[in-house]
Scaffold this motif. Structure first.
Motif, mmCIF file in Angstrom:
data_model
loop_
_atom_site.group_PDB
_atom_site.id
_atom_site.type_symbol
_atom_site.label_atom_id
_atom_site.label_comp_id
_atom_site.label_asym_id
_atom_site.label_seq_id
_atom_site.Cartn_x
_atom_site.Cartn_y
_atom_site.Cartn_z
ATOM 1 N N VAL A 82 -46.288 33.138 -83.675
ATOM 2 C CA VAL A 82 -45.470 32.055 -84.204
ATOM 3 C C VAL A 82 -44.044 32.359 -83.797
ATOM 4 C CG1 VAL A 82 -44.649 30.849 -86.257
ATOM 5 C CG2 VAL A 82 -47.035 31.588 -86.119
ATOM 6 N N VAL A 126 -47.407 29.397 -80.898
ATOM 7 C CA VAL A 126 -47.083 28.257 -81.757
ATOM 8 C C VAL A 126 -45.559 28.203 -81.823
ATOM 9 C CG1 VAL A 126 -47.361 27.209 -84.018
ATOM 10 C CG2 VAL A 126 -49.210 28.604 -83.061
ATOM 11 N N ASP A 127 -44.972 27.200 -81.184
ATOM 12 C CA ASP A 127 -43.535 27.208 -80.913
ATOM 13 C C ASP A 127 -42.883 25.930 -81.444
ATOM 14 O OD1 ASP A 127 -41.001 27.602 -79.899
ATOM 15 O OD2 ASP A 127 -41.690 28.228 -77.921
ATOM 16 N N PRO A 128 -41.939 26.055 -82.403
ATOM 17 C CA PRO A 128 -41.314 24.850 -82.954
ATOM 18 C C PRO A 128 -40.270 24.210 -82.057
ATOM 19 C CG PRO A 128 -40.325 26.796 -83.934
ATOM 20 C CD PRO A 128 -41.451 27.279 -83.051
ATOM 21 N N ARG A 186 -49.657 27.285 -74.996
ATOM 22 C CA ARG A 186 -48.494 27.054 -75.862
ATOM 23 C C ARG A 186 -48.660 25.736 -76.596
ATOM 24 N NH1 ARG A 186 -43.421 24.351 -75.080
ATOM 25 N NH2 ARG A 186 -41.840 25.101 -76.573
ATOM 26 N N ILE A 187 -48.495 25.797 -77.925
ATOM 27 C CA ILE A 187 -48.526 24.599 -78.769
ATOM 28 C C ILE A 187 -47.091 24.322 -79.198
ATOM 29 C CG2 ILE A 187 -49.385 23.571 -80.900
ATOM 30 C CD1 ILE A 187 -51.740 25.553 -80.748
ATOM 31 N N PRO A 189 -43.843 21.452 -80.518
ATOM 32 C CA PRO A 189 -43.667 20.557 -81.660
ATOM 33 C C PRO A 189 -44.387 19.223 -81.509
ATOM 34 C CG PRO A 189 -41.643 20.742 -80.371
ATOM 35 C CD PRO A 189 -42.566 21.796 -79.868
ATOM 36 N N ALA A 213 -46.367 22.048 -83.990
ATOM 37 C CA ALA A 213 -45.881 23.417 -84.197
ATOM 38 C C ALA A 213 -44.695 23.498 -85.152
ATOM 39 C CB ALA A 213 -45.505 24.046 -82.862
ATOM 40 N N GLU A 214 -44.126 22.345 -85.543
ATOM 41 C CA GLU A 214 -43.062 22.374 -86.541
ATOM 42 C C GLU A 214 -43.625 22.459 -87.958
ATOM 43 O OE1 GLU A 214 -41.035 18.782 -85.185
ATOM 44 O OE2 GLU A 214 -39.254 20.004 -84.790
ATOM 45 N N VAL A 216 -46.230 24.557 -89.776
ATOM 46 C CA VAL A 216 -47.098 25.726 -89.671
ATOM 47 C C VAL A 216 -47.118 26.469 -90.994
ATOM 48 C CG1 VAL A 216 -47.463 27.933 -88.504
ATOM 49 C CG2 VAL A 216 -46.622 25.971 -87.213
ATOM 50 N N VAL A 245 -51.846 24.873 -88.105
ATOM 51 C CA VAL A 245 -50.879 24.131 -87.307
ATOM 52 C C VAL A 245 -51.107 22.646 -87.558
ATOM 53 C CG1 VAL A 245 -49.924 23.731 -85.015
ATOM 54 C CG2 VAL A 245 -50.917 25.957 -85.569
#
Length: 420
Positions: A182, A217-219, A243-244, A246, A250-251, A253, A264
């Motif tokens: 994350v 998991v990337d916001p 990569r997941i 927003p 991913a925002e 989580v 997610v």
């Protein structure tokens, strides 16, 4: 090598240094206290002590006796460095430069009395205070995770034991298992850091667990050196990294350390290893000093002085200064400016216009290094970028190897600059 009497002062022995401080002040030597012994603090302490030739009494407060750099810790995860290679001590600062090294926690600052309170119960007086405490985490920024869960879902975003724990978890992961990171929201320490880490974890898996999967998991919509990392992942680790962003939830989580699950936006991922890097803020001592805007400490761009208290300077990750990234290189560069200003204010030595620089290197795979950097100058509002550079996609292997070797030279140079 003869060790001076002021060499190593643990918490129990700190009293002798602190009791001596008023006497030193009475003798006319101004006192500088530096909190935090990393790229900013250690550099500032060394340069003030070295260039003032004993005219300033310098005390460095750092709780750890062996300081492990956060920069290059990703290379340890990838198997390119040993953890011991990243550990550094303060003996040379004490013996060769006369810095009073106090191994204790700074737990409070009285700005009116100009004292720093220590965990051992003593108070250090100062004429100028330099704070370089690095980062702390914003509690609750990843719902379900707290600092109490760091042994199950490590952040490994401070040097030392956390990096060792994450490496052990990576090596013990079941065959074909899933590693989940994350990633943090902006701003945070070392913008390319999470993505170099993904590269190094992937490299490690190619050695010990080639069917493993990695999920980020990337916001954030985008990230530093994105095109370079994505090109490298496709070239070296095809099919391993997902990569997941927003746009896929991913925002939103939450994590469950007990079940090792990451939710997610309603989709649950079962992780074998979970690296949780929360949102960040300035080290707690800045909050206790009352010099932050909430999360970070605003500074005057030309000097790194706090905008709230001109007797306090804030370096590195903790500062809100403008365009410079939060990096070890930046902290080292800022420390030299602050040291010059402090010497000028306390001894009347010459002060030159501030100039800053930064380079961030990242290793994607064996001998595949990339970099980004810039030069900076202060304006009234911020430290502003005036020129920049970045590696390009499609570079040949010889240039990438040269870039990696350049990073090794930089690490040797900066740690020598920090610790002597």
């Amino acid at each position: 090598m003869k060790i001076a009497r002021r060499t190593f002062l643990g918490s129990a022995a700190a009293a002798s240094a602190i009791l001596a401080a008023p006497m030193l002040g009475a003798q006319g030597r101004p006192r500088v206290v530096v909190v935090g012994g990393g790229a900013g603090g250690a550099t500032a302490a060394r340069y003030i002590a070295k260039d003032s030739a004993g005219a300033i009494d310098v005390t460095l407060v750092e709780p750890t006796r062996v300081y492990f750099t956060c920069f290059f810790s990703n290379l340890f995860l990838g198997g390119f460095q040993e953890l011991d290679d990243l550990g550094h001590t303060y003996g040379t600062l004490a013996a060769d430069y006369g810095v009073n090294v106090v191994h204790d926690w700074a737990v409070g600052i009285d700005r009116d009395a100009k004292t720093v309170s220590l965990g051992s119960g003593y108070a250090l007086p100062y004429d100028r205070l330099i704070l370089s405490p690095g980062i702390d985490f914003i509690e609750g920024s990843v719902p379900g995770w707290s600092i109490a869960d760091q042994d199950v879902m490590p952040h490994a975003y401070k040097g030392g034991t956390q990096a060792g724990l994450l490496r052990a978890q990576i090596d013990a992961m079941p065959e074909g298992g899933t590693f989940v990171m994350v990633a943090p929201p902006n701003p945070f320490r070392c913008p390319p850091g999470p993505y170099e880490r993904i590269s190094m974890v992937a490299h490690r898996f190619t050695q010990v667990n080639p069917t493993a999967k990695i999920i980020i998991v990337d916001p954030k919509e985008s990230f530093s050196k994105q095109a370079l990392f994505e090109e490298g992942w496709q070239n070296h680790y095809p099919g391993m990294i997902t990569r997941i962003g927003p746009d896929f939830g991913a925002e939103t989580v939450t994590v469950n350390p007990e079940t090792m699950e990451i939710d997610v936006d309603g989709e649950v991922i079962k992780a074998d290893v979970a690296n949780i890097i929360p949102a960040q803020r300035a080290g707690t001592i800045c909050q206790l000093a009352g010099i932050t805007d909430g999360n970070w400490a605003p500074v005057v761009p030309a000097s790194m002085q706090s905008r709230i208290d001109p007797n306090i300077f804030v370096l590195g990750d903790a500062s809100a200064q403008g365009d410079m990234p939060k990096s070890g290189y930046s902290a080292n560069s800022q420390a030299k400016v602050a040291a010059m200003i402090v010497r000028g204010e306390l001894t009347g030595s010459q002060v030159f216009p501030a100039r800053y620089s930064n380079t961030c290197w990242s290793l994607i795979a064996t001998d595949d290094g990339v970099k980004v950097g810039a030069a900076y100058e202060p304006t009234e509002e911020k430290i502003a970028s005036v020129s920049s550079f970045i590696s390009q996609t499609g570079e040949d292997a010889a240039l990438r190897k040269q870039t990696y070797e350049e990073s090794l030279g930089w690490y040797a140079g900066i740690t020598s600059d920090m610790f002597g």
